[in-house]
Design a protein around this motif. Structure first.
Motif, PDB file in Angstrom:
ATOM      1  N   ASN A  41       1.273   3.234  -6.324  1.00  0.00           N
ATOM      2  CA  ASN A  41       1.114   3.811  -5.000  1.00  0.00           C
ATOM      3  C   ASN A  41      -0.359   3.762  -4.610  1.00  0.00           C
ATOM      4  O   ASN A  41      -1.223   4.174  -5.381  1.00  0.00           O
ATOM      5  N   GLY A  43      -3.027   2.864  -0.714  1.00  0.00           N
ATOM      6  CA  GLY A  43      -3.002   2.623   0.716  1.00  0.00           C
ATOM      7  C   GLY A  43      -4.368   2.312   1.270  1.00  0.00           C
ATOM      8  O   GLY A  43      -5.388   2.556   0.622  1.00  0.00           O
ATOM      9  N   GLN A  60       0.625   1.975   4.066  1.00  0.00           N
ATOM     10  CA  GLN A  60       1.097   2.310   2.721  1.00  0.00           C
ATOM     11  C   GLN A  60       1.291   1.062   1.868  1.00  0.00           C
ATOM     12  O   GLN A  60       1.806   0.054   2.355  1.00  0.00           O
ATOM     13  N   SER A  73       7.512   6.213   3.649  1.00  0.00           N
ATOM     14  CA  SER A  73       6.533   5.989   2.581  1.00  0.00           C
ATOM     15  C   SER A  73       6.591   4.578   2.022  1.00  0.00           C
ATOM     16  O   SER A  73       5.949   4.288   1.025  1.00  0.00           O
ATOM     17  N   TYR A  79       2.097   5.536   7.218  1.00  0.00           N
ATOM     18  CA  TYR A  79       2.524   6.551   6.256  1.00  0.00           C
ATOM     19  C   TYR A  79       2.812   7.897   6.915  1.00  0.00           C
ATOM     20  O   TYR A  79       1.994   8.443   7.649  1.00  0.00           O
TER      21      TYR A  79
END
Length: 171
Positions: A41, A43, A60, A73, A79
């Motif tokens: 994860n 961004g 994202q 997400s 996002y």
């Protein structure tokens, strides 16, 4: 953050801080290549104002296979505000390079992933402001409207790699 063979790397589990452009941008195209690992994860944030801290519109970048139950997400979304508008022609590549691009021109914003436009929106539109009102960003006055701001690479706990970062001012 470290440089490894010409690649900017946010190392796994190491607190490093966000990377913020020195200057601010109004109308521009920002393109980069990136990869995350399984369950990764991260961004890229844009329209970041110093008075708000590390808050901005976020493109994202995530392992969609692991997070697919959360449409706000997924990779390429704005996002927590707007989902992708199209089905991907090719899934996000895990542990392989993806190509992304953000284009901000006037009030129009576009998100691109691997050559496919996946989201387009107008800053300050009813659609954007309704999404902001349902998000954690509702407490930030003017969020979702056009501002001149910084671009920021986020410091998430997961490893993320960046290369070929390019920005072009649009006039």
């Amino acid at each position: 953050w470290a440089m490894e063979k010409g690649v900017l790397v946010k190392q796994q589990g190491k607190k490093a801080g966000n990377l913020l452009t020195r200057r601010t941008w109004t109308d521009y195209e920002f393109a980069w290549e990136w990869k995350v690992g399984p369950k990764g994860n991260n961004g890229v944030k844009y329209m970041v104002l110093e008075k708000r801290g590390a808050i901005g519109h976020e493109y994202q970048m995530i392992d969609d296979r692991h997070w697919q139950q959360k449409p706000l997400s997924q990779t390429g979304t704005f996002y927590a505000v707007l989902p992708r508008e199209v089905k991907l022609t090719e899934p996000v590549r895990i542990d392989k390079w993806n190509q992304s691009r953000i284009k901000v021109e006037g009030k129009k914003v576009e998100h691109w992933l691997n050559g496919q436009k996946i989201l387009s929106y107008s800053l300050g539109s009813d659609r954007v402001l309704a999404g902001v009102a349902k998000s954690k960003f509702k407490k930030f006055p003017g969020f979702g409207k056009k501002v001149t701001g910084h671009i920021l690479l986020t410091d998430h706990k997961d490893r993320c790699e960046f290369r070929n970062l390019k920005i072009r001012e649009l006039k």
